[in-house]
Design an enzyme around this catalytic site. Sequence first.
Site, PDB file in Angstrom:
ATOM      1  N   HIS A  31       5.968   9.749   2.049  1.00 30.25           N
ATOM      2  CA  HIS A  31       4.674  10.550   2.159  1.00 30.25           C
ATOM      3  C   HIS A  31       4.844  11.901   1.678  1.00 30.25           C
ATOM      4  O   HIS A  31       3.960  12.831   2.095  1.00 30.25           O
ATOM      5  CB  HIS A  31       4.412  10.545   3.815  1.00 30.25           C
ATOM      6  CG  HIS A  31       4.254   9.198   4.290  1.00 30.25           C
ATOM      7  ND1 HIS A  31       3.305   9.045   5.351  1.00 30.25           N
ATOM      8  CD2 HIS A  31       4.501   8.005   3.807  1.00 30.25           C
ATOM      9  CE1 HIS A  31       3.251   7.642   5.579  1.00 30.25           C
ATOM     10  NE2 HIS A  31       4.015   7.077   4.694  1.00 30.25           N
TER      11      HIS A  31
ATOM     12  N   GLU B 241      -0.389  -1.455   5.427  1.00 31.79           N
ATOM     13  CA  GLU B 241       0.653  -0.968   6.685  1.00 31.79           C
ATOM     14  C   GLU B 241       0.450   0.499   6.922  1.00 31.79           C
ATOM     15  O   GLU B 241       0.733   1.051   8.297  1.00 31.79           O
ATOM     16  CB  GLU B 241       2.073  -1.119   6.072  1.00 31.79           C
ATOM     17  CG  GLU B 241       3.149  -0.980   6.948  1.00 31.79           C
ATOM     18  CD  GLU B 241       3.405   0.530   7.191  1.00 31.79           C
ATOM     19  OE1 GLU B 241       3.990   0.945   8.162  1.00 31.79           O
ATOM     20  OE2 GLU B 241       3.149   1.618   6.374  1.00 31.79           O
ATOM     21  N   GLU B 242      -0.014   1.306   6.150  1.00 32.38           N
ATOM     22  CA  GLU B 242      -0.219   2.809   6.161  1.00 32.38           C
ATOM     23  C   GLU B 242      -1.314   3.009   7.206  1.00 32.38           C
ATOM     24  O   GLU B 242      -1.483   4.202   7.943  1.00 32.38           O
ATOM     25  CB  GLU B 242      -0.257   3.694   5.062  1.00 32.38           C
ATOM     26  CG  GLU B 242       0.752   3.394   4.069  1.00 32.38           C
ATOM     27  CD  GLU B 242       2.314   4.023   4.470  1.00 32.38           C
ATOM     28  OE1 GLU B 242       2.036   4.870   5.527  1.00 32.38           O
ATOM     29  OE2 GLU B 242       3.107   3.872   3.709  1.00 32.38           O
TER      30      GLU B 242
ATOM     31  N   ASP C 231       8.883   4.375  -0.412  1.00 32.74           N
ATOM     32  CA  ASP C 231       7.933   3.796   0.773  1.00 32.74           C
ATOM     33  C   ASP C 231       6.703   2.807   0.028  1.00 32.74           C
ATOM     34  O   ASP C 231       5.823   3.416  -0.307  1.00 32.74           O
ATOM     35  CB  ASP C 231       7.410   4.802   1.623  1.00 32.74           C
ATOM     36  CG  ASP C 231       6.509   4.211   2.586  1.00 32.74           C
ATOM     37  OD1 ASP C 231       6.627   3.215   2.942  1.00 32.74           O
ATOM     38  OD2 ASP C 231       5.707   4.852   3.189  1.00 32.74           O
TER      39      ASP C 231
ATOM     40  N   ASP D 121       0.977  -1.282   0.079  1.00 33.78           N
ATOM     41  CA  ASP D 121      -0.043  -0.101   0.131  1.00 33.78           C
ATOM     42  C   ASP D 121       0.698   1.319  -0.198  1.00 33.78           C
ATOM     43  O   ASP D 121       1.797   1.229   0.488  1.00 33.78           O
ATOM     44  CB  ASP D 121      -1.016   0.061   1.015  1.00 33.78           C
ATOM     45  CG  ASP D 121      -0.295  -0.066   2.489  1.00 33.78           C
ATOM     46  OD1 ASP D 121       0.837  -1.014   2.669  1.00 33.78           O
ATOM     47  OD2 ASP D 121      -0.582   0.442   3.385  1.00 33.78           O
TER      48      ASP D 121
ATOM     49  N   ASP E 242      11.518  -0.991   5.974  1.00 36.17           N
ATOM     50  CA  ASP E 242      10.657   0.329   5.824  1.00 36.17           C
ATOM     51  C   ASP E 242      10.796   1.650   6.610  1.00 36.17           C
ATOM     52  O   ASP E 242      10.071   2.314   6.654  1.00 36.17           O
ATOM     53  CB  ASP E 242       8.996  -0.203   6.209  1.00 36.17           C
ATOM     54  CG  ASP E 242       7.968   0.598   5.970  1.00 36.17           C
ATOM     55  OD1 ASP E 242       8.231   1.372   4.537  1.00 36.17           O
ATOM     56  OD2 ASP E 242       7.204   0.720   6.247  1.00 36.17           O
TER      57      ASP E 242
HETATM   58 ZN   LIG Z   1       6.404   2.440   4.262  1.00 32.74          ZN
END
Ligand SMILES: [Zn+2]
Length: 407
Positions: A383, A161-162, A127, A95, A188
């Site tokens: 992000h 994950e987010e 990411d 994701d 990560d």
């Molecule tokens: Zn990540």
Amino acid sequence: MQSQDIFSEINKQKDAMARTLKDLIRIPAIAPENGGEGESRKAEKLMQTLKTIGFDNIERFDAEDERVPSEVRPNIVASCRGKGRGRLWIVTHLDVVPPGEESLWTITKPFEPKIKNGRIYGRGSEDNGQSMIASIFAIKALRSLGIKPERTMMLAFVADEEQGSTYGIQHLVKQKLFKKNDLIVVPDSGNEDGSFIEVAEKSGLWFKIRTIGKQTHASRPGTGLNAHRVGMDFASELDKVLHEKYSSKDQFFDPPESTFEPTKKEKNVDAVNIIPGEDIVHFDCRILPTYNLDDILETAHGLAEEYNRKTGAKIEITTLHKSVAPKPTEADSETVTMLKRAIKQVREIEPRVGGIGGGTCAAFFRRADIPAVVWSTIDEMAHQPNEYAKMGNLVKDAKVFASMAIS
Ligand SMILES: [Zn+2]
């Protein structure tokens, strides 16, 4: 030299790695919480790639989720049998977060990947695409050369994950997929030169402070009670009190002290000439594991009561999030030792082992008593607009994974 052969095989795959990463970036995999359709389309594309590598087994552990069109959140586990000494997992997530303000993407559009100056731009490039591709091509290199890894290599590609990993890692942990003697790397998070191995995290505490006074006209303050003033005074005193009372330092962590930050401020009245009857501010605290979170909350509540008596306002503190730091992964555990050796070999630097303030998904493993480390080489573009992954990091991190696989 076996590792030199593997490294030059990985060098040859550089363009294929970039191509594969770009293909994945083109498919948005955004959580339903953020208005997305989940990871299913991206997972299908990834399955096609994995099938060409020659894994011994590829399995799906999808979690049901009616909020997305496919009604599942995909989790893929691809394994490559080793000579028999246990298993090494590399866990990456499918994701991505939404692009954010699109006009800030000046190099390319978020889901139209572009290579420029040795960087691959696009949402999810760093990411967590970089590590995902690096783990796959580490195995591909071994396969091409007919080299069997020491341990069975388990590559997991997870959803969600987010947004907290409920449909991803937590789902896999519930399926009892991981064993106590498994070694786990979660690539990560990391730093710019790949020298930092994360084995511990701080406890996290978020709370909301709501101050209630009495709204009135700004020309006659005496007829009301200014909640904004009381709220500001309280927040700034609480800030001071927490920093003074919980001031110990632990150099193992970066930053070494607990942090207590007033962050989000909610909007109050619409007009300048209204004295607000309500004030809301939030705190984000990252706390060294030596401190008890309930003790910190008690301190905050105690100070609130003092303010209530003193001002006549009513201050309410609501806990929004509370996570007690899991036991750290031992700095001399096998995973750390192997990873250190691999980093030294590939990057010729001395790795540092420590803790961070941010929560990572390694905590889910640590809570289940399975040691996990977090490591990768990144510019910390996650992000952000114009997120990119460096080609050089993609290639070198693949070499680190391959080196771990044969050690
Ligand atoms: Zn990540």
